[in-house]
Motif scaffolding. Structure first.
Motif, short mmCIF file in Angstrom:
data_model
loop_
_atom_site.label_atom_id
_atom_site.label_comp_id
_atom_site.label_asym_id
_atom_site.label_seq_id
_atom_site.Cartn_x
_atom_site.Cartn_y
_atom_site.Cartn_z
N LYS A 140 0.81 -1.22 0.00
CA LYS A 140 0.00 0.00 0.00
C LYS A 140 0.84 1.26 0.00
O LYS A 140 0.50 2.25 -0.67
CB LYS A 140 -0.93 -0.02 1.21
CG LYS A 140 -1.92 1.14 1.25
CD LYS A 140 -2.86 1.01 2.43
CE LYS A 140 -3.85 2.16 2.47
NZ LYS A 140 -4.77 2.04 3.64
N GLN A 141 1.93 1.25 0.77
CA GLN A 141 2.76 2.46 0.85
C GLN A 141 3.41 2.81 -0.48
O GLN A 141 3.73 3.97 -0.74
CB GLN A 141 3.86 2.26 1.91
CG GLN A 141 3.37 1.86 3.29
CD GLN A 141 2.51 2.92 3.94
OE1 GLN A 141 2.73 4.10 3.75
NE2 GLN A 141 1.51 2.49 4.70
N THR B 32 8.88 -5.19 -0.46
CA THR B 32 8.10 -5.42 0.75
C THR B 32 8.82 -4.86 1.97
O THR B 32 8.19 -4.29 2.88
CB THR B 32 7.85 -6.93 0.93
OG1 THR B 32 7.21 -7.45 -0.24
CG2 THR B 32 6.97 -7.20 2.14
N ASN C 234 8.47 -1.09 1.95
CA ASN C 234 7.09 -0.80 2.31
C ASN C 234 6.92 -0.85 3.84
O ASN C 234 6.29 0.02 4.45
CB ASN C 234 6.16 -1.79 1.62
CG ASN C 234 4.69 -1.46 1.80
OD1 ASN C 234 4.15 -0.57 1.14
ND2 ASN C 234 4.02 -2.17 2.70
N TRP C 235 7.50 -1.89 4.47
CA TRP C 235 7.43 -2.04 5.93
C TRP C 235 8.13 -0.87 6.62
O TRP C 235 7.63 -0.34 7.62
CB TRP C 235 8.06 -3.36 6.35
CG TRP C 235 7.93 -3.65 7.81
CD1 TRP C 235 6.94 -4.37 8.43
CD2 TRP C 235 8.83 -3.23 8.86
NE1 TRP C 235 7.16 -4.42 9.78
CE2 TRP C 235 8.31 -3.73 10.08
CE3 TRP C 235 10.01 -2.50 8.89
CZ2 TRP C 235 8.93 -3.51 11.31
CZ3 TRP C 235 10.63 -2.26 10.11
CH2 TRP C 235 10.10 -2.77 11.30
N ILE D 180 8.56 2.19 5.57
CA ILE D 180 7.74 3.40 5.48
C ILE D 180 6.57 3.33 6.46
O ILE D 180 6.32 4.27 7.22
CB ILE D 180 7.22 3.59 4.04
CG1 ILE D 180 8.38 3.83 3.08
CG2 ILE D 180 6.23 4.74 3.97
CD1 ILE D 180 7.99 3.83 1.62
N LYS D 181 5.89 2.19 6.45
CA LYS D 181 4.73 2.02 7.32
C LYS D 181 5.10 2.16 8.79
O LYS D 181 4.32 2.71 9.59
CB LYS D 181 4.10 0.65 7.07
CG LYS D 181 2.85 0.37 7.89
CD LYS D 181 2.28 -1.00 7.55
CE LYS D 181 1.04 -1.30 8.39
NZ LYS D 181 0.48 -2.64 8.05
N ASN D 182 6.28 1.69 9.17
CA ASN D 182 6.70 1.70 10.56
C ASN D 182 7.62 2.88 10.92
O ASN D 182 8.25 2.88 11.97
CB ASN D 182 7.37 0.37 10.91
CG ASN D 182 6.38 -0.77 10.96
OD1 ASN D 182 5.72 -0.99 11.97
ND2 ASN D 182 6.23 -1.48 9.85
N LYS D 183 7.66 3.85 10.00
CA LYS D 183 8.32 5.13 10.27
C LYS D 183 9.79 4.99 10.71
O LYS D 183 10.22 5.55 11.72
CB LYS D 183 7.53 5.93 11.31
CG LYS D 183 6.14 6.33 10.84
CD LYS D 183 5.39 7.10 11.91
CE LYS D 183 4.13 7.76 11.39
NZ LYS D 183 3.27 6.93 10.54
N LYS E 247 9.22 10.68 2.08
CA LYS E 247 8.77 10.57 3.47
C LYS E 247 9.84 11.02 4.46
O LYS E 247 9.61 11.02 5.67
CB LYS E 247 8.38 9.12 3.78
CG LYS E 247 7.23 8.57 2.95
CD LYS E 247 5.90 9.13 3.39
CE LYS E 247 4.75 8.45 2.65
NZ LYS E 247 3.43 8.99 3.06
#
Length: 377
Positions: free
Chosen positions: A50-51, A204, A207-208, A210-213, A240
C-alpha cells in the motif's frame, strides 16, 4: 475488457508456465476492478504494498504480458533475484580489541558523551539479526521477516548481524561496538541464509520501513540492472524523509555503481582500507557520496561470536551509524541536509580523488555550530 486479446486464455492441456511480476499501479487506479480482471486471466495476487502502490502477482506468462497493458498499470517488470555483494571473510585469529579500527577512524567515540544515537530507528534490510547476541541486548527493537512473516527475523547467514553490529552494537567487553551504540535497531529480513532475495522481497521491506516510520534504512546490497519498481519505492521513501544508505558494490569496477546506490535519492558509500586507500574491491563512479572503513572490520557474528569481514557492505553501516548520531541531536534533518553535512565534513585524502572519508566527530561538530544560526534544525 477491450484491452484483452481474444486469444489470451491459455489453452487446455498445455503446460502452463507461471511467472511472478511487479506492477506499479497508477494514482487513482481502480484497484478492485484491476484485481478482478487480473484474476479472470488466471493471475493470482500475492501481496499489495500500500505504501508503494505496488501489486505483486503471478500467473501464466501469456496473461502477464496482457495485464501489463491494463489502463491501471503504470509500469510492470519481472521479479528478479538479488544477491548480497559478497564480502571477504578474514580467517585469521582475532585479537580482543577495545574499539574496532573503523570506529576510531571516523572518530565516533569522541561524540558519545553528547550523542550515541538514542531514539533513532535504524532498519537493517539484510539477512536478519542474531537476536541473542549480547551486542544487541540493549537496543534491538524487533522487526519483520519478509520471507516468512510468521517467524522472527533471525539471522542464519551472519551478514545482517555483522552490519547491525557496526551500526549499533553495544558489547565493548567483546570488542563489538557500533558507531551509534544507543540507536534502535530493527531487523528487516529480506535475504535468505544464502544471501539472496527476490526484488519483490526488497520492495516489501521498504514498504514495511515506510509504514513503521523508520528514520534510516541501511542497504548493504546491490544489483547491476535498473529496476523502475525499486526506483519508485526509493523515491517514495525519500519523500517521506527516510535516509537511505547503500553500497556501491564489490566488483572493483571503475565507472559503475550498483543500484540502489546509483539512485540519486540514496547516499552511496564505497570502502577504504586502514591505510586510507580505496579498497581494491570497491566499485567507483560519479554517483559516490562518501567513503568509509570497509576492510578487516570486526563486528558481531552468529552464535554470540565476532568476525572480521571486508566489503562495501561494511562501509555502509559506518555512515548509517553516523547519521543516527546526527538525527539523535536534530531529528528534523532532511535527507539532503544530511548528505550535505556529511560531504562537507568528510575528510579529504590525496589518495581519494572523488570522495572524502566520513567523519562523525566533524559532522556533529558542524551540526552543533550551525544549529542555532542556519536552516539546519
Amino acid at each position: 475488457m477491450n484491452w484483452v486479446h481474444k486469444d489470451s486464455p491459455t489453452k487446455r492441456n498445455e503446460k502452463i508456465k507461471f511467472v511472478r511480476h511487479i506492477y506499479n499501479l497508477k494514482n487513482g487506479n481502480h484497484f478492485v476492478r484491476y484485481v478482478n480482471e487480473s484474476t479472470h486471466l488466471g493471475i493470482r495476487p500475492i501481496k499489495y504494498l500500500k505504501q508503494l502502490g505496488i501489486l505483486i502477482a503471478e500467473g501464466p506468462a501469456e496473461s502477464v504480458a496482457l495485464i501489463e497493458q491494463h489502463p491501471d498499470v503504470e509500469h510492470a517488470e519481472a521479479d528478479v533475484r538479488i544477491h548480497i555483494t559478497e564480502p571477504q571473510v578474514e580467517s585469521k585469529i582475532l585479537r580482543l580489541q577495545e574499539v574496532p579500527w573503523g570506529i576510531d577512524r571516523i572518530e565516533a567515540r569522541r561524540v558519545w558523551k553528547r550523542t550515541s544515537g538514542a531514539g533513532v530507528k535504524v532498519a537493517v534490510v539484510d539477512t536478519g539479526i542474531s537476536t541473542q547476541h549480547p551486542a544487541f541486548a540493549a537496543n534491538y527493537r524487533g522487526g519483520v521477516n519478509v520471507l516468512s512473516p510468521m517467524f522472527p527475523p533471525e539471522d542464519y547467514n551472519g551478514h545482517g548481524t555483522h552490519v547491525a553490529g557496526i551500526i549499533g552494537g553495544n558489547a565493548l567487553d567483546l570488542g563489538v561496538i557500533g558507531v551509534a551504540p544507543s540507536c534502535s535497531l530493527y531487523a528487516v529480513k529480506a535475504f535468505n541464509r544464502k544471501g539472496s532475495a527476490n526484488l519483490s522481497d526488497l520492495l516489501t521491506a521498504i514498504n514495511w520501513c515506510i509504514k513503521n516510520k523508520m528514520n534510516i534504512i541501511n542497504m548493504s546490497f546491490g544489483m547491476e540492472k535498473l529496476s523502475e519498481a525499486l526506483k519508485q519505492a526509493i523515491q517514495i521513501a525519500y519523500a517521506k524523509g527516510i535516509i537511505m544508505v547503500a553500497a556501491t558494490g564489490n566488483k572493483g569496477l571503475i565507472g559503475h555503481v550498483d543500484f540502489p546506490a546509483r539512485y540519486e535519492e540514496t547516499i552511496a558509500v564505497t570502502s577504504v582500507s586502514p591505510q586510507d586507500a580505496m579498497s581494491s574491491f570497491s566499485n567507483q563512479g560519479t554517483r559516490m557520496d562518501l567513503a568509509a572503513p570497509g576492510e578487516k572490520i570486526l563486528s558481531a557474528w552468529l552464535n554470540q561470536s565476532r568476525k572480521e569481514m571486508s566489503g562495501t557492505s561494511m562501509a555502509v553501516p559506518h555512515v548509517s551509524g553516523t547519521i543516527a548520531l546526527m538525527l539523535s541531536l536534530s531529528s528534523k534533518l532532511s535527507p539532503e541536509e544530511i548528505r550535505s553535512i556529511l560531504r562537507r565534513t568528510s575528510q579529504k585524502m590525496e589518495s581519494l580523488a572523488r570522495v572524502g572519508v566520513v567523519n562523525a566527530y566533524q559532522a556533529i561538530r558542524y551540526l552543533e555550530n550551525t544549529k542555532s544560526k542556519s536552516n539546519f534544525r
